[in-house]
Design a protein around this motif. Structure first.
Motif, PDB file in Angstrom:
ATOM      1  N   SER A  45     -40.645  94.836 -43.460  1.00 17.81           N
ATOM      2  CA  SER A  45     -41.983  94.531 -43.972  1.00 17.81           C
ATOM      3  C   SER A  45     -41.974  93.202 -44.718  1.00 17.81           C
ATOM      4  N   GLY A  46     -40.920  92.996 -45.517  1.00 14.61           N
ATOM      5  CA  GLY A  46     -40.804  91.732 -46.241  1.00 14.61           C
ATOM      6  C   GLY A  46     -40.640  90.557 -45.296  1.00 14.61           C
ATOM      7  N   LEU A  48     -41.606  90.355 -42.116  1.00 18.81           N
ATOM      8  CA  LEU A  48     -42.857  90.139 -41.384  1.00 18.81           C
ATOM      9  C   LEU A  48     -43.897  89.422 -42.242  1.00 18.81           C
ATOM     10  N   ASN A  49     -44.030  89.853 -43.480  1.00 18.75           N
ATOM     11  CA  ASN A  49     -45.003  89.213 -44.374  1.00 18.75           C
ATOM     12  C   ASN A  49     -44.622  87.753 -44.638  1.00 18.75           C
ATOM     13  N   GLU A  50     -43.313  87.521 -44.776  1.00 23.84           N
ATOM     14  CA  GLU A  50     -42.847  86.151 -45.016  1.00 23.84           C
ATOM     15  C   GLU A  50     -43.115  85.265 -43.799  1.00 23.84           C
ATOM     16  N   LYS A  51     -42.813  85.775 -42.605  1.00 24.02           N
ATOM     17  CA  LYS A  51     -43.047  84.992 -41.385  1.00 24.02           C
ATOM     18  C   LYS A  51     -44.531  84.747 -41.166  1.00 24.02           C
ATOM     19  N   LYS A  52     -45.334  85.745 -41.477  1.00 25.07           N
ATOM     20  CA  LYS A  52     -46.782  85.596 -41.321  1.00 25.07           C
ATOM     21  C   LYS A  52     -47.306  84.507 -42.259  1.00 25.07           C
ATOM     22  N   SER A  53     -46.809  84.516 -43.500  1.00 22.75           N
ATOM     23  CA  SER A  53     -47.237  83.507 -44.472  1.00 22.75           C
ATOM     24  C   SER A  53     -46.800  82.110 -44.033  1.00 22.75           C
ATOM     25  N   GLU A  56     -49.001  80.945 -41.153  1.00 17.91           N
ATOM     26  CA  GLU A  56     -50.335  80.576 -41.649  1.00 17.91           C
ATOM     27  C   GLU A  56     -50.291  79.222 -42.352  1.00 17.91           C
ATOM     28  N   SER A  70     -51.171  87.555 -36.639  1.00 23.55           N
ATOM     29  CA  SER A  70     -50.930  88.998 -36.783  1.00 23.55           C
ATOM     30  C   SER A  70     -49.446  89.290 -36.603  1.00 23.55           C
ATOM     31  N   PHE A  71     -49.066  90.505 -36.968  1.00 14.85           N
ATOM     32  CA  PHE A  71     -47.666  90.897 -36.824  1.00 14.85           C
ATOM     33  C   PHE A  71     -47.247  90.947 -35.352  1.00 14.85           C
ATOM     34  N   THR A  78     -41.632  93.396 -35.210  1.00 17.83           N
ATOM     35  CA  THR A  78     -42.648  94.447 -35.123  1.00 17.83           C
ATOM     36  C   THR A  78     -42.136  95.648 -34.334  1.00 17.83           C
TER      37      THR A  78
END
Length: 207
Positions: A45-46, A48-53, A56, A70-71, A78
Motif C-alpha cells: 500500500s505504501g 503504491l501510494n508513493e508511485k502514484k504520488s 502525479e 490509478s493503481f 496491484t
C-alpha cells in the motif's frame, strides 16, 4: 491457505459427530500467516501510494495535471496486493468455518448429553470449555421453572407423538416416585411411564 484448509479437512475426516483435539498449533500458524500477509499488504500500500504520488508529480511538471492516475497503472504491485488480500480473506473464512463447526458440535453435546464427557473435554481448548459452561448455564436458566419456561427442551430433539412410553428396566434401581405413582424398577421389568420423567433414566442407562 493450505494450513487453514487442513483444519477444516481435519474436522470433516473425523466425522460429523466427532470432536478431534483442538489444533492450537495449526491455528497459531494460520494466524501468523494472516499477519504476514497483512504486513506485506501495508508495505505494498505504501509503495503504491508513493508511485502514484510520483506519477502525479511527473504529470504536473509536464503540464498534464488533469490526467488521472490509478493503481491499475502499476500492475505488478496491484496484482500482488490483490493476491495477498485474497489470501487473508480465504484464511479467515476457513478459520471461522473451523471455529464455527466446532462450536456447533459442542452445542449439540449440551442438548444430547447435558454434560461435557471427560474424554471430549480434554479435546477442547480452554475458550471452548468456558463457552460450553456459559451456554449450559444460559440454557439451564431458560428452562428452569422459577426463572424460565419451566420445560426441559433437551428431552426430545423432535416433538414426541405420545407423552408416555413403554420402557424396559436394564438394571435394578429400586423404587422411584413418578407423577403417576411410585414404581419399583427391577431389571427386566417393563413399565408405561411419562416420557419426560423416564428420559433422564434412559440417559443414565437404567431404562
Amino acid at each position: 491457505g493450505k494450513r487453514a484448509a487442513d483444519l477444516v479437512k481435519e474436522l470433516s475426516t473425523a466425522g460429523s459427530d466427532a470432536l478431534p483435539p483442538y489444533n492450537d498449533e495449526q491455528v497459531r500458524l494460520v494466524l501468523e500467516e494472516i499477519s504476514e500477509h497483512s504486513a506485506t499488504l501495508q508495505e505494498l500500500s505504501g509503495v503504491l501510494n508513493e508511485k502514484k504520488s510520483e506519477r502525479e508529480a511527473e504529470l504536473e511538471e509536464r503540464g498534464e495535471e488533469g490526467t488521472s492516475v490509478s493503481f491499475a497503472d502499476f500492475p505488478d504491485e496491484t496484482s500482488a496486493f490483490i493476491v495477498h488480500h485474497t489470501s487473508i480473506l480465504r484464511n479467515k473464512r476457513l478459520l471461522l468455518t473451523y471455529m464455527k463447526e466446532r462450536m456447533d458440535r459442542i452445542k449439540r453435546l449440551r442438548w444430547q448429553q447435558r454434560s461435557l464427557p471427560e474424554d471430549i473435554k480434554q479435546n477442547l481448548s480452554q475458550a471452548e470449555i468456558e463457552w460450553f459452561n456459559t451456554y449450559s448455564q444460559l440454557l439451564s436458566g431458560y428452562m428452569r421453572k422459577d426463572t424460565g419456561i419451566g420445560m426441559d427442551l433437551t428431552l426430545d430433539e423432535s416433538p414426541p407423538k405420545d407423552p408416555d412410553m413403554y420402557v424396559r428396566v436394564l438394571r435394578d434401581y429400586g423404587e422411584v416416585a413418578f407423577s403417576m405413582g411410585s414404581v419399583v424398577l427391577k431389571k427386566g421389568s417393563t413399565h408405561f411411564l411419562p416420557r419426560a420423567e423416564a428420559d433422564p433414566l434412559i440417559r443414565e442407562g437404567v431404562l
